[in-house]
Scaffold this motif. Structure first.
Motif, short mmCIF file in Angstrom:
data_model
loop_
_atom_site.label_atom_id
_atom_site.label_comp_id
_atom_site.label_asym_id
_atom_site.label_seq_id
_atom_site.Cartn_x
_atom_site.Cartn_y
_atom_site.Cartn_z
N MET A 344 -11.04 -18.93 -18.03
CA MET A 344 -9.86 -17.63 -17.79
C MET A 344 -10.37 -16.92 -16.40
SD MET A 344 -9.45 -16.37 -21.72
CE MET A 344 -7.97 -15.71 -21.38
N CYS A 346 -8.71 -14.59 -14.62
CA CYS A 346 -8.42 -13.24 -14.77
C CYS A 346 -9.62 -12.60 -15.28
CB CYS A 346 -7.10 -12.89 -15.55
SG CYS A 346 -7.08 -13.54 -17.14
N CYS A 434 -3.76 -16.62 -11.35
CA CYS A 434 -3.60 -17.62 -12.07
C CYS A 434 -3.59 -18.83 -11.15
CB CYS A 434 -2.09 -17.48 -12.71
SG CYS A 434 -1.94 -16.19 -13.72
N CYS A 437 -6.93 -20.72 -11.65
CA CYS A 437 -7.31 -20.74 -13.06
C CYS A 437 -7.34 -22.19 -13.68
CB CYS A 437 -6.35 -19.86 -14.02
SG CYS A 437 -7.07 -19.73 -15.45
N TYR A 439 -6.53 -22.67 -16.64
CA TYR A 439 -5.39 -22.79 -17.30
C TYR A 439 -3.88 -22.86 -16.59
CZ TYR A 439 -8.66 -22.09 -21.03
OH TYR A 439 -9.84 -21.98 -22.17
N VAL A 441 -0.37 -20.80 -16.37
CA VAL A 441 0.32 -19.63 -17.11
C VAL A 441 1.56 -20.06 -17.39
CG1 VAL A 441 1.20 -18.73 -14.97
CG2 VAL A 441 0.61 -17.31 -16.80
N CYS A 450 -2.29 -21.18 -21.12
CA CYS A 450 -3.10 -20.10 -20.96
C CYS A 450 -3.30 -19.40 -22.26
CB CYS A 450 -2.33 -19.19 -19.97
SG CYS A 450 -2.52 -17.57 -20.05
N PHE A 452 -3.70 -16.31 -23.18
CA PHE A 452 -2.76 -15.16 -23.41
C PHE A 452 -1.42 -15.69 -23.90
CE2 PHE A 452 -5.36 -13.18 -20.29
CZ PHE A 452 -5.75 -11.88 -20.73
#
Ligand code: FAD
Ligand code: DLZ
Ligand code: SF4
Length: 508
Positions: A344, A346, A434, A437, A439, A441, A450, A452
């Protein structure tokens, strides 16, 4: 009769109340670097070094002004390693039978002082703009303690940005003009940095030797460590960054650790800067036409609004507030918060700059680490202790409302009217994380989704009974209810898989 005057590591203001109450001619100031404070949580090495260096310089300045100071260094042979222990030792040496102390910002230490064998007279810390009595009066009889209303009272009381009894420009709050997505390239090189002097170098060597395994990089060390340096830092920020502070207050950019933030909380909370002088400097910039109202109002609101309000919440609610866990969250904090592996981006960015600088700005704390911890159901006290350890501005009085209240909703809605949760969309809009990343988003389910996005819906469903009736969350539940059952099932089972991986200590 000689009295002892206690000055703690975050009370480094020449006008701090205990010093004002004391008599330079007969009283003895006590300051001490002790393990009970330095290891209450595994503090970031930069935070310990900052405090010890600033304490040493403050003690020297007091001596230069004619005070008698008994200063204990961490490695002094006689060090008892607790604040009460040092008071007892210094009382024995000086014959003092009484201590004057400014109220500490932590219930743990307040109760330790109340139990001290040498009687301690605690006086309220009036470096804050709202006394306990003022906050309690404001809070009395209110159903909800909302910061915005408290802030207006503070504007009236201080007169900051007020004209003929009305808010300057006609509005109390200019946030509609703030919080834009991040700029392409930014024109501010960050906070003023100070080369370590001999005092700082000596402390750096001590901290390196004594706290070798605490999370965080001790060097390069560039913090201000006395009020003169802190004031230069403030003036530099007012000139070069305040004008754009509001616009990009919520933005996050890879490699830009500070953006236009003031980076003053460490200095303010330790006493090197005073809340009033900071607000006055910002207001003067606006009156001189050097900074726009949206920036200056937004900044002053953080100081006389949020900072004072958060402190008020701590003392108004008392020690039990810290134990609250309204959502019943019990999961352990994952290793990625301590620099463990994660895909991740972030989280990795926020934790890396936290490790390097003992600093992250508000949105990184709230919408990245805080948001993740809440969505994943981490035990709030573990979250609190993590923030307390890793940020150089962290003390109990300022953490509790922000962690237990604002980010973890563990107080059941005292500070926030709804939980601060979001899917990856918010982070994507306000940052460039992002883009780099592992992942996606945009992906809502599947192996590359993502986290989240998955955890967001799972959180809402786990706590549906509590939040479905909240009008500010009705839209989210309506969106979920419109999804096909198979999609809902996929999201829930993938979220469960993700949480199981966290529980198993696997990297996500
Ligand atoms: P700026 O963005 O430039 O803001 C100016 C000042 O406003 C800050 O220096 C601070 O004194 C004050 N301020 C703004 N928001 C808050 C707030 N919510 N609570 C208290 N003061 C505020 N702040 C701390 O001082 N110590 C902490 O330990 C701390 N922990 C936090 C933990 C979480 C989970 C969250 C969401 C926020 C926390 N904050 C804390 C508040 C805020 O994030 C920091 O004050 C801010 O990031 C410090 O950076 P700055 O000086 O560049 O702030
Ligand atoms: C945070 C801290 C640390 C790391 N070390 C000391 C110390 O050795 N001596 C001291 O007087 N204060 C220290 N502090 C700050 C205290 O923990 C702080 O005063 C309380 O948490 C109350 O806010
Ligand atoms: Fe964070 Fe998700 Fe964006 Fe990755 S895709 S940086 S995990 S918000």
């Amino acid at each position: 009769m000689t009295r002892l005057v206690l000055v703690l590591g975050d009370q480094l203001s020449p006008g701090v109340r205990a010093l004002r109450e004391a008599d330079k001619a007969r009283d003895v100031v006590v300051m001490a670097e002790v393990r009970a404070e330095a290891t209450s949580v595994p503090h970031h090495p930069k935070k310990i070094a900052f405090l010890f260096a600033a304490m040493r310089k403050f003690a020297a300045a007091l001596e230069a002004e004619g005070w008698q100071v008994r200063y204990t260094r961490l490695d002094d042979p006689g060090n008892t390693h607790s604040i009460p222990g040092e008071l007892v030792r210094r009382a024995g040496e000086t014959g003092a039978a009484k201590v004057i102390a400014t109220e500490p910002g932590e219930f743990r230490l307040i109760s330790a002082l109340q139990d001290c064998p040498v009687p301690v007279h605690l006086v309220e810390d009036d470096r804050f703009l709202a006394s306990h009595a003022v906050f309690d009066r404001w809070a009395k009889g209110r159903k909800a303690l909302r910061m915005e209303y408290f802030y207006r009272e503070m504007r009236r009381a201080t007169g900051y940005l007020m004209e003929d009894g009305q808010p300057a420009g006609g509005k109390w709050n200019y946030d509609t003009e703030n919080r834009k997505p991040p700029p392409e390239g930014i024109g501010y090189a960050g906070p003023m940095q100070f080369t370590p002097d001999a005092v700082v170098e000596e402390v750096l060597a001590l901290v390196a030797a004594e706290f070798p395994s605490n999370f965080g990089a001790l060097t390069p060390f560039w913090y201000a460590t006395d009020s003169g340096q802190a004031r230069r830092h403030l003036a530099h920020w007012v000139t070069h960054a305040l004008p754009r502070f509001g616009d990009y207050q919520d933005a996050m950019l890879t490699g830009e650790k500070f953006l236009y933030h003031s980076v003053i909380s460490t200095y303010l909370n330790a006493g090197l800067l005073d809340a009033r002088e900071v607000c006055e400097a910002a207001e003067a910039a606006w009156r001189a036409g050097a900074a726009p109202l949206n920036a200056v109002e937004g900044f002053i609101r953080q100081i006389i609004g949020w900072r004072e309000y958060i402190r008020g919440i701590y003392f108004h609610h008392g020690p039990e507030y810290l134990e609250r866990n309204a959502l019943g969250h019990t999961r352990d904090l994952p290793a990625m918060f301590w620099g463990g592996e994660t895909g991740m981006r972030c989280i990795a960015e926020t934790v890396a700059q936290t490790r390097d600088e003992a600093y992250a700005h508000h949105i990184q704390r709230l919408m990245v680490t805080g948001n993740f911890a809440l969505l994943a159901g981490i035990a709030p006290r573990q979250v609190h202790d993590w923030y307390l350890a890793v940020y150089s501005d962290a003390y109990d009085w300022v953490m509790a409302g922000n962690t237990i209240g604002m980010t973890q909703f563990a107080d059941g809605g005292v500070v926030a009217s709804k939980p601060y949760v979001s899917s990856g969309n918010y982070i994507s809009k306000m940052s460039d994380y992002c883009d780099h990343c592992r992942y996606s988003v945009k992906q809502k389910t599947g192996p590359g989704a993502c986290p989240f996005n998955l955890l967001y819906w799972d959180f809402l469903m786990r706590h549906r009974d509590r939040f479905a009736g909240n009008p500010r969350m009705a839209q989210m539940y309506a969106t979920w209810d419109r999804m096909k059952p198979e999609r809902q099932e996929t999201i829930r089972s993938e979220a469960a898989g993700l949480l199981a991986r966290l529980d198993a200590g696997e990297a996500v």
